[in-house]
Design an enzyme around this catalytic site. Structure first.
Site, PDB file in Angstrom:
ATOM      1  N   ASP A 174      -1.351 -34.870  18.223  1.00 16.76           N
ATOM      2  CA  ASP A 174      -1.481 -33.994  17.075  1.00 16.76           C
ATOM      3  C   ASP A 174      -0.093 -33.730  16.585  1.00 16.76           C
ATOM      4  O   ASP A 174       0.733 -33.225  17.198  1.00 16.76           O
ATOM      5  CB  ASP A 174      -2.278 -32.798  17.100  1.00 16.76           C
ATOM      6  CG  ASP A 174      -2.830 -32.142  15.869  1.00 16.76           C
ATOM      7  OD1 ASP A 174      -3.651 -32.726  15.259  1.00 16.76           O
ATOM      8  OD2 ASP A 174      -2.125 -31.244  15.692  1.00 16.76           O
ATOM      9  N   ASN A 182       2.806 -30.292   4.259  1.00 18.78           N
ATOM     10  CA  ASN A 182       2.033 -30.397   3.082  1.00 18.78           C
ATOM     11  C   ASN A 182       1.957 -29.590   2.078  1.00 18.78           C
ATOM     12  O   ASN A 182       2.237 -29.769   0.668  1.00 18.78           O
ATOM     13  CB  ASN A 182       0.656 -30.702   3.308  1.00 18.78           C
ATOM     14  CG  ASN A 182       0.060 -32.071   3.616  1.00 18.78           C
ATOM     15  OD1 ASN A 182       1.026 -33.239   3.360  1.00 18.78           O
ATOM     16  ND2 ASN A 182      -0.858 -32.641   4.320  1.00 18.78           N
ATOM     17  N   ASP A 191       2.266 -37.804   3.507  1.00 16.15           N
ATOM     18  CA  ASP A 191       1.742 -38.836   3.823  1.00 16.15           C
ATOM     19  C   ASP A 191       2.842 -39.787   4.556  1.00 16.15           C
ATOM     20  O   ASP A 191       2.619 -40.764   5.374  1.00 16.15           O
ATOM     21  CB  ASP A 191       1.260 -39.843   2.720  1.00 16.15           C
ATOM     22  CG  ASP A 191      -0.292 -39.241   2.140  1.00 16.15           C
ATOM     23  OD1 ASP A 191      -0.649 -38.354   3.001  1.00 16.15           O
ATOM     24  OD2 ASP A 191      -0.605 -39.492   1.275  1.00 16.15           O
ATOM     25  N   GLU A 217      -3.906 -35.473  10.678  1.00 16.31           N
ATOM     26  CA  GLU A 217      -2.621 -35.420  11.194  1.00 16.31           C
ATOM     27  C   GLU A 217      -2.970 -35.733  12.883  1.00 16.31           C
ATOM     28  O   GLU A 217      -2.002 -35.514  13.511  1.00 16.31           O
ATOM     29  CB  GLU A 217      -1.813 -34.210  11.188  1.00 16.31           C
ATOM     30  CG  GLU A 217      -2.202 -32.975  11.576  1.00 16.31           C
ATOM     31  CD  GLU A 217      -3.307 -32.522  10.843  1.00 16.31           C
ATOM     32  OE1 GLU A 217      -3.340 -30.923  11.024  1.00 16.31           O
ATOM     33  OE2 GLU A 217      -3.712 -32.927   9.882  1.00 16.31           O
TER      34      GLU A 217
END
Length: 298
Positions: A174, A182, A191, A217
């Site tokens: 993770d 973000n 991304d 993610e």
């Protein structure tokens, strides 16, 4: 002055063509076109392809009408053949029951209540079905396996490991503190970070390992023939590689880290759900201990 719009005076010239370019040669395959397992496929290379209900089958069709080991398909010189393996519902080719038969491009092979289509390596359909297969099994952003394909393969590898008494481990990876990335730089920059980390995951995976994106993610890597100790070494290499990388979301250079949880196949966690739950619990411990860490399930 005449302002009416008339036909365009621009003329496009049609160029001579010899027709479509030849498709890149690839393996023959069988594709499920009807019934349980719709869309699943198996390439026919040097080894025989086992079709059946068993999780260990090369093409697993999990339906009660399919025998555990239903039939085999293989290449024999310049031709391809199929052999029934004593299935309760006999294998049929173009609706005719067979014990063994040669296959021609486009033949339909009935297995229980499912229908497979045989596609020769010379068929123009081969590349089309390859594209469809990739769309169905790959994550569009990272090109890793998607969650659905990953879970199907985990079930198969668990069955294989249990039958042969072999080790198997799972890592769940993770990205730490990804939401602020973000929020600050936008999803396009986020991304780009995910694609870069996915490439690192894939680079560290061995041939035969299975890497997937299983959440926003979150990534997972299945490590056949790998106990928890070896999986820990793999995870540490990956963690260190990510931590040492300089990312640049929004053109601002910074380090980003990952936390990794590991679980090995063991009594009490011999199913996909239990194995993933154990790896998840180890991941949460890595987060709670300060992130940028690897933890193994108890």
């Amino acid at each position: 002055m005449d302002t009416r719009t008339g036909p365009s005076e621009t003329t496009q010239r049609t160029l001579p063509s010899s027709g479509p370019r030849g498709a890149t040669p690839r393996s023959a395959c069988v594709v499920v076109i009807h019934g349980e397992g719709l869309g699943a496929r198996a390439d026919i290379g040097g080894a025989r392809v086992l079709v059946g209900r068993s999780q260990e089958a090369d093409l697993c069709i999990a339906h009660k009408s399919v025998s555990r080991e239903h039939c085999q398909v293989w290449r024999d010189g310049d031709e391809y053949r199929v052999r029934d393996l004593g299935a309760t519902n006999p294998t049929r080719v173009n609706d005719e029951p067979v014990t063994e038969a040669a296959l021609a491009d486009g033949d339909h092979v009935t297995v229980g209540e499912s229908i497979l289509k045989f596609i020769s390596h010379t068929s123009v359909e081969a590349n089309y079905h390859e594209e469809i297969y990739q769309l169905a099994t790959r994550d569009a952003l990272t090109d890793l396996c998607n969650r659905r394909h990953f879970t199907e393969q985990v079930d198969r590898e668990i069955a294989r490991a249990l039958r042969h008494g072999r080790p198997l481990s799972m890592c769940i990876v993770d990205v730490d503190l990804f939401k602020p990335i973000n929020d600050r730089y936008g999803h396009i920059s986020g991304d780009e970070v995910l694609r870069a980390i996915a490439a690192q995951v894939q680079r560290h995976a061995r041939h035969g390992d299975l890497a997937a994106r299983i959440g926003g993610e979150e990534f997972a890597v299945l490590l056949p023939e790998c106990d928890a100790t070896a999986a820990h070494a793999f995870a540490e290499r990956l963690r260190a590689d990510v931590a040492a990388t300089l990312f640049a979301p929004g053109d601002e250079s910074q380090h980003i880290t990952v936390s990794i949880g590991i679980a090995g196949l063991a009594p009490g966690r011999n199913t996909r759900s239990r194995l993933m739950a154990a790896a998840d619990a180890a991941l949460y411990r890595a987060k709670a201990d300060g992130r940028n860490r690897v933890r193994i399930a108890d």
